[in-house]
Design an enzyme around this catalytic site. Structure first.
Site, PDB file in Angstrom:
ATOM      1  N   SER A  22      -3.602   5.121  -7.824  1.00 47.13           N
ATOM      2  CA  SER A  22      -4.093   3.759  -8.246  1.00 47.13           C
ATOM      3  C   SER A  22      -3.791   3.500  -9.642  1.00 47.13           C
ATOM      4  O   SER A  22      -3.509   2.023  -9.576  1.00 47.13           O
ATOM      5  CB  SER A  22      -5.711   3.198  -7.418  1.00 47.13           C
ATOM      6  N   GLU A  38     -18.412   6.644 -13.193  1.00 43.40           N
ATOM      7  CA  GLU A  38     -17.783   5.153 -14.921  1.00 43.40           C
ATOM      8  C   GLU A  38     -19.008   5.384 -15.406  1.00 43.40           C
ATOM      9  O   GLU A  38     -18.673   5.141 -16.743  1.00 43.40           O
ATOM     10  CB  GLU A  38     -18.012   4.310 -13.450  1.00 43.40           C
ATOM     11  N   HIS A  79      -6.609  -3.608  -9.964  1.00 42.69           N
ATOM     12  CA  HIS A  79      -7.053  -3.899  -9.202  1.00 42.69           C
ATOM     13  C   HIS A  79      -7.927  -5.163  -9.101  1.00 42.69           C
ATOM     14  O   HIS A  79      -8.835  -5.378  -8.586  1.00 42.69           O
ATOM     15  CB  HIS A  79      -7.322  -3.140  -8.068  1.00 42.69           C
TER      16      HIS A  79
END
Lengths: 315, 280
Positions: free
Chosen positions: A39, A60, A111
């Site tokens: 992505s 993360e 995104h």
């Protein structure tokens, strides 16, 4: 006159392509992802340089720290996830492990904004610019199209220090594919000259601002459009000069009006040239599910919506 | 270096901790004292570092993940020669380079830290950087036992274990106390050894105040191949200062003038005993 077919491609595609190109030039470059390589488009780099593509898994916070550690051994890490997780979830790691020691880490966040679309509010990050620009020494960039995305990534690797880059999911028109195009960190561009109002836009909203300017021309309003890719450091000189010329400013961003481009422009103008400003963006609301184009329209960030707001403002 | 020499140096490091926190009227003496011996061992026996060239590319790295115990790290760095021992009194003062928590501008400090759980990730990144660049340096990081309540520690451990980073040595200072009390009463991270084993670490137990034990543990960690090592080091918070030992109240409090005198007298007594000791 028939409209010319406009090429559309997502800014994240520019990110992936640029990573691949730079990977060949910079052997010390390494790309990290958190299970979103397809992505975020870091998989494009990963395919070319598998040994320098590190999938950190869905973690993360650790990924940001690993990037910090890699940079301290002389490597140049690019760290990627969705903006929500890179800037939001891992904010404090970015602040303390990358920003405070001023490490040479590049964050490529994809995104961003409502054009994430159908996934809805949980994944539509409209706060990342606000968070990242509050960190001392952090460069914040939001490219307007594929061409600018590639240019911004190259500029980021040539710059020594932490950089946050914001990319979108949805395909958007290519507007910078012309011979005179030049990119420099901290420099904005007047993409349309005008005299009646300045529209300062960033990211995919630059295209909306240009469309709005065409519609405004039909109403007898000559709008100047400024593309601000680097929100920090802001091209204050350009914004002040344009505001001086037109006397009023409208900002457009696919981000909250709290803390983003609009706030940065206001911070600049209130100190250097107080002028009326109208901030277009997410008006202190969460987004919602739906196709990207419909959401852009719903929140008044398409050409018609921007035109409408500018007309109300200048009346 | 002999154990006796190390003990003498560790006592000097402890004095530096007391002098610094007393002068700053702030800081974290308890956890600095529990780690004083391991700071000493690391900088005088284990780490390949050069005080004359703190940025040496191939040096071993040390990340103080439990960054609040900076007074101990600074005292060890000063005695190693990275900066003057006299500067320890400037700890936490406006204008001093000796920040409250480790800062990259300090000679010998390899990573800014202090927000718990973050240092280990940076250490893992350094170990990964060594592997990618085919360099031989090793990476060490010291965590508090309370600190391992942070989820990020386990993200980092999962990554290091999965990637078999055998150039990484994680050390847990198991003094059993965090700010709010004993770790097994606040939010127990026990069993620490089994957790790290489950994350694919080779676990070694050590006594944090016994140099033979530390020597053996670090040797075993160095010899471990195919997986990272974790030394779980049993320690006494406040070690060396009578009224601070095993007392969570001294986690983040500086001694006042009277308490300073007592602490220094305690350490001078140890110094005197060490002066009379003959190497076995």
């Amino acid at each position: 006159m028939a409209e010319q077919a406009v090429k559309k491609i997502a800014t994240r595609e520019g990110y992936g392509e640029a990573l691949k190109e730079l990977g060949a030039e910079y052997p010390q470059m390494v790309v990290l992802d958190a299970d979103l390589a397809a992505s975020t488009k870091t998989a494009v780099f990963g395919k070319a340089f598998p040994e320098r593509h590190i999938d950190c898994g869905i973690a993360e916070a650790n990924m940001m720290g690993v990037a910090a550690g890699l940079s301290l051994t002389g490597m140049i890490p690019f760290v990627s996830s969705f903006a929500m997780f890179a800037a939001g979830r891992a904010f404090e790691q970015v602040r303390n492990s990358i920003g405070y020691p001023h490490l040479n880490v590049k964050i490529g966040a994809t995104h961003a904004g409502v054009t994430v679309g159908e996934d809805g509010a949980s994944h539509q990050c409209n706060e990342d610019i606000a968070l990242m620009r509050a960190i001392p020494g952090m460069v914040v960039m939001c490219p307007s199209d594929y061409v600018e995305a590639k240019a911004a990534v190259r500029a980021a690797i040539e710059y020594e220090g932490p950089v946050y880059m914001r990319f979108g999911r949805a395909a958007v028109p290519v507007i910078n594919d012309h011979p005179g195009y030049h990119f420099e960190i901290g420099k904005g561009t007047i993409v349309r000259e005008g005299t009646d109002v300045t529209i300062v836009a960033t990211g995919i909203c630059v295209d909306s601002a240009l469309g709005a300017a065409e519609l405004l021309a039909k109403e007898g309003i000559n709008a100047e459009v400024v593309n601000i890719c680097t929100i920090k450091p802001l091209d204050e000189e350009l914004i002040v000069a344009s505001a001086k010329k037109t006397g009023r400013v409208v900002t457009v961003e696919e981000h909250s009006v709290i803390g983003g481009l609009g706030s940065a422009v206001c911070d600049c103008l209130c100190a250097k040239l107080p002028a009326p400003v109208k901030k277009l963006g997410m008006q202190d609301v969460f987004g919602t599910s739906g196709p990207a184009a419909e959401l852009v329209k719903k929140y008044g960030l398409d050409a018609e919506g921007v035109c409408r707001s500018v007309l109300e403002f200048v009346k | 270096m002999t154990n006796l020499e190390l003990k003498k140096l560790a006592n000097e490091v402890r004095k530096g901790i007391i002098v610094g926190t007393h002068s700053a009227k702030a800081g974290h003496p308890g956890g600095s004292l529990s780690a004083a011996d391991v700071f000493t061992y690391l900088y005088f026996e284990e780490l390949h570092v050069d005080p004359k060239n703190p940025g040496w590319e191939d040096r071993d790295r040390f990340v103080l993940s439990k960054g609040h115990t900076a007074p101990g790290l600074y005292a060890a760095l000063a005695h190693k020669g990275f900066f003057p021992v006299e500067d320890l009194v400037t700890l936490r003062k406006v204008g001093s380079y000796l920040q409250g928590h480790p800062d990259l501008h300090i000679p010998g400090v390899d990573m800014a830290s202090g927000s718990l759980g973050q240092g280990i990730s940076a250490a893992v990144g350094m170990a990964m950087g060594a592997r990618l660049q085919k360099k031989d340096f090793r990476v060490y990081t010291l965590l508090g036992d309370g600190e391992i309540e942070e989820g990020q520690v386990w993200e980092a451990a999962m990554f290091a274990g999965f990637r078999k980073l055998d150039n990484l040595c994680v050390i847990v200072d198991n003094n059993n106390l965090q700010i709010d009390g004993p770790i097994d009463q606040v939010c127990s991270p026990y069993p620490i050894d089994k957790k790290f084993e489950a994350f694919n670490f080779h676990v070694v137990h050590a006594d944090a105040h016994d140099f033979d034990s530390l020597r053996a543990a670090f040797a075993e960690a160095r010899e471990t191949k195919g997986m990272p090592a974790c030394i779980v080091m049993k320690s006494t918070k406040g070690k060396g200062v009578s009224y601070m030992e095993n007392n969570a109240d001294w986690h983040g409090k500086a001694p006042n003038d009277a308490e300073f005198e007592v602490a220094m007298a305690d350490l001078e007594k140890i110094e005197k005993a060490l002066a009379e000791e003959v190497e076995a």
